[in-house]
Design a protein around this motif. Structure first.
Motif, PDB file in Angstrom:
ATOM      1  N   TRP A  82      21.277 -40.699 -59.150  1.00  0.00           N
ATOM      2  CA  TRP A  82      21.757 -42.054 -59.414  1.00  0.00           C
ATOM      3  C   TRP A  82      23.284 -42.082 -59.487  1.00  0.00           C
ATOM      4  O   TRP A  82      23.921 -42.994 -59.000  1.00  0.00           O
ATOM      5  CB  TRP A  82      21.141 -42.577 -60.703  1.00  0.00           C
ATOM      6  CG  TRP A  82      21.661 -43.913 -61.100  1.00  0.00           C
ATOM      7  CD1 TRP A  82      21.445 -45.107 -60.481  1.00  0.00           C
ATOM      8  CD2 TRP A  82      22.489 -44.191 -62.222  1.00  0.00           C
ATOM      9  NE1 TRP A  82      22.090 -46.107 -61.149  1.00  0.00           N
ATOM     10  CE2 TRP A  82      22.740 -45.570 -62.234  1.00  0.00           C
ATOM     11  CE3 TRP A  82      23.036 -43.408 -63.232  1.00  0.00           C
ATOM     12  CZ2 TRP A  82      23.525 -46.177 -63.201  1.00  0.00           C
ATOM     13  CZ3 TRP A  82      23.805 -44.004 -64.186  1.00  0.00           C
ATOM     14  CH2 TRP A  82      24.045 -45.385 -64.172  1.00  0.00           C
ATOM     15  N   LYS A  83      23.874 -41.036 -60.110  1.00  0.00           N
ATOM     16  CA  LYS A  83      25.336 -40.976 -60.200  1.00  0.00           C
ATOM     17  C   LYS A  83      25.968 -40.679 -58.847  1.00  0.00           C
ATOM     18  O   LYS A  83      27.068 -41.148 -58.555  1.00  0.00           O
ATOM     19  CB  LYS A  83      25.757 -39.921 -61.215  1.00  0.00           C
ATOM     20  CG  LYS A  83      25.538 -40.367 -62.630  1.00  0.00           C
ATOM     21  CD  LYS A  83      26.166 -39.409 -63.594  1.00  0.00           C
ATOM     22  CE  LYS A  83      25.934 -39.956 -64.986  1.00  0.00           C
ATOM     23  NZ  LYS A  83      27.115 -39.868 -65.794  1.00  0.00           N
ATOM     24  N   LYS A  86      24.197 -44.821 -55.542  1.00  0.00           N
ATOM     25  CA  LYS A  86      23.565 -45.895 -56.307  1.00  0.00           C
ATOM     26  C   LYS A  86      22.188 -46.277 -55.758  1.00  0.00           C
ATOM     27  O   LYS A  86      21.365 -46.796 -56.465  1.00  0.00           O
ATOM     28  CB  LYS A  86      24.470 -47.132 -56.340  1.00  0.00           C
ATOM     29  CG  LYS A  86      25.796 -46.875 -57.012  1.00  0.00           C
ATOM     30  CD  LYS A  86      25.620 -46.472 -58.440  1.00  0.00           C
ATOM     31  CE  LYS A  86      26.973 -46.193 -59.077  1.00  0.00           C
ATOM     32  NZ  LYS A  86      26.895 -45.630 -60.382  1.00  0.00           N
TER      33      LYS A  86
END
Length: 127
Positions: A82-83, A86
């Motif tokens: 996720w980091k 996105k």
């Protein structure tokens, strides 16, 4: 039926055999992808084999620790993905997580079996 139980017990004790068998059977049809297929099926077996090996050697029920560790790995990989981007691609993340499980569980199985052999040798030479 006894043969089926014996094969199941052998594969639980030595999941590397399943890995090698799948590679040998699928190599001609799948090429290098056979290694990934073998890793996927062996991972499924390792989820049962690692707690069984720990229970056999130390009389310790490690199922909850194994599954909790898998959950923590999945969460950490989800956060890292996720980091990094996105947009999370679930199939890609699942495949990567499953392959990390393979590496971690293979290492755990190797260490547990090595410890079991060491304990057996120590017990044999001390008696």
């Amino acid at each position: 039926m006894d043969i089926l139980y014996a094969v199941g017990a052998l594969l639980l004790a030595a999941p590397a055999l399943l890995f090698i068998i799948i590679i040998l059977l699928a190599r001609k049809r799948l090429g290098y992808r056979s290694i990934g297929v073998a890793a996927d099926w062996t991972t499924l077996l390792l989820f049962f084999s690692v707690p069984s090996a720990a229970a056999a050697i130390w009389n310790y029920e490690a199922s909850m620790a194994t599954y909790s560790g898998a959950l923590v790995i999945a969460i950490l990989m989800l956060v890292a993905e996720w980091k990094q981007s996105k947009e999370i691609e679930i199939p890609r993340l699942t495949r990567k997580t499953w392959r990390v499980y393979f590496l971690v569980l293979s290492l755990a199985h190797f260490l547990i079996c090595t410890a079991g052999l060491l304990f057996t040798f120590i017990k044999f030479f001390n008696s």
